[in-house]
Design a protein around this motif. Sequence first.
Motif, short mmCIF file in Angstrom:
data_model
loop_
_atom_site.label_atom_id
_atom_site.label_comp_id
_atom_site.label_asym_id
_atom_site.label_seq_id
_atom_site.Cartn_x
_atom_site.Cartn_y
_atom_site.Cartn_z
N LEU A 54 -60.13 97.71 7.13
CA LEU A 54 -59.67 98.56 5.63
C LEU A 54 -59.35 99.59 6.66
N ASP A 55 -60.18 99.68 8.49
CA ASP A 55 -60.03 101.25 8.62
C ASP A 55 -58.62 101.44 9.45
N GLY A 56 -58.29 99.97 9.75
CA GLY A 56 -57.15 99.22 10.71
C GLY A 56 -55.76 100.25 9.56
N ILE A 57 -55.77 99.53 7.87
CA ILE A 57 -54.61 100.17 7.27
C ILE A 57 -54.79 101.86 7.19
N ALA A 58 -56.39 102.73 7.02
CA ALA A 58 -56.30 103.74 7.31
C ALA A 58 -55.78 103.97 8.62
N SER A 59 -55.94 103.85 9.85
CA SER A 59 -55.21 104.55 10.98
C SER A 59 -53.78 104.08 10.47
N SER A 60 -53.69 103.06 10.30
CA SER A 60 -51.30 102.52 10.32
C SER A 60 -51.20 103.95 9.52
N TYR A 61 -51.67 104.93 8.80
CA TYR A 61 -51.44 105.47 8.06
C TYR A 61 -51.47 106.51 8.23
N GLY A 62 -51.64 107.17 10.02
CA GLY A 62 -52.57 108.45 10.24
C GLY A 62 -53.40 108.50 9.76
#
Length: 467
Positions: free
Chosen positions: A207-215
């Motif tokens: 979940l954190d990675g998905i958020a981070s992937s959008y900056g």
Amino acid sequence: MLFSTETYVQRRHALRKLVGNGLILLFGNNDSPVNYPANAYKFRQDSSFLYFFGQKRDGLVGVIDADSGDEILAGDEIDIDDIVWYGSVTSVTEMAAESGVGRTAPLGALKNIVGEAVKQGRKVHFLPPYRHDTMISLSDLLGIHPSRQREEASLTLIHAVVKLRSRKSAGEIEELERAAEIGYRMHTAAMRLARPGVTERYIGGVLDGIASSYGCLPSFQSIVSMHGEILHGYPSDRPLEAGRLLLCDAGAETTEHYCSDHTRTTPISGRFSQRQRDIYDIVADCHDLALTHARPGVRWWDVHFDVCRLMTDRLKTLGLMKGDTEEAVRAGAHALFLPHGLGHMMGMDVHDMEGLGQTYVGYDDETRPSSQFGTASLRFARRLEEGFVVTDEPGIYFIPDLIDLWRSQGTNADFLCFDEIEKYKDFGGIRIEDDVLITADGCRFLGKEIIPYRADDVEAYVEAQAG
């Protein structure tokens, strides 16, 4: 900046008119070190500073003279060492021009600016600080000890900021929709991953990675747990177990710092047991009841208690509660199962403006907070207005320690069937949460796609992903 220069000029003008007189200080944030100065957390600007000035750089303070209308953006220019490590950045003068501010000053000049206002007997307005470096600055500027700063913060400024930030503009709603779209991707990923053997921590990391992937940032620390009865159950290394439920409460904060916040509860085996579905359907119906009631002019307090009445009626049909529904709700018996409020405001903060004081954000002269267990955790209760964004998040939880405590003390024994409740102490908890925009004649979900939440839809989605 997210919006036009004129938007920020108009916001500050409206703020100045509401405050009326004195000197307004709006502190931006500084870098916050993780374990030594050069290793900082990802920078996050103060929301109110961002709302009125639009600038994301650290080390800035906005000054507004409510009497004359003069404005200053205070901040120190970067030097060559900064440029070597981080590259060229916009100068303070250029940032002031972008924000429509007429003057700039180094941070060191604040002492004289504020000192002159104090010497003249003028009111210096500031918001409740939440970072210790800001507290130190306020202590240096005004001589107020950090232990007294929250109580000496300007109520006039707090009320003005709450009034302006509560109603979201069309541009803000667009940004909140973007946050909701990322939240959709986060939650559907969690639903796909809710399989026996996968760990809670792995899902939280995805979940954190998905958020981070959008900056983006997660809008708060993701709650991912089979122990849904723990309201803030953060992910552990525990592998998911067949037959249990996974509660996931997570959201995204866009690069422009607008947030989403959703919760879904997924059967780890792919299908709800009959006992799980019985409880789940109550929560889903309570969620939908709130949607039918929410509109301008309605108190969220009343919507909350309409949900509590429905929940009580339905728990009575399952043999978990008894007695007169109105009396049970008035006594707070339902709070054994719902020890929190129906929702909170959303915006640039996931609990929007809560740092200014929950009483000032969620309540007013008409609607006052309660000290009753459960109701005391209702963060937002006042009348809805068009442009408000609130969360709709009913839940039912079986908290063993709370059940044991109430049973031993006889708390609400006239309304609670403790012998039956005992059988649910291994159940966990269920919550369903969505972000809702109040419209002219009702409300609507934020986000183009709705994360599945009705029991049949959840099961169908999980089954389709498994195939």
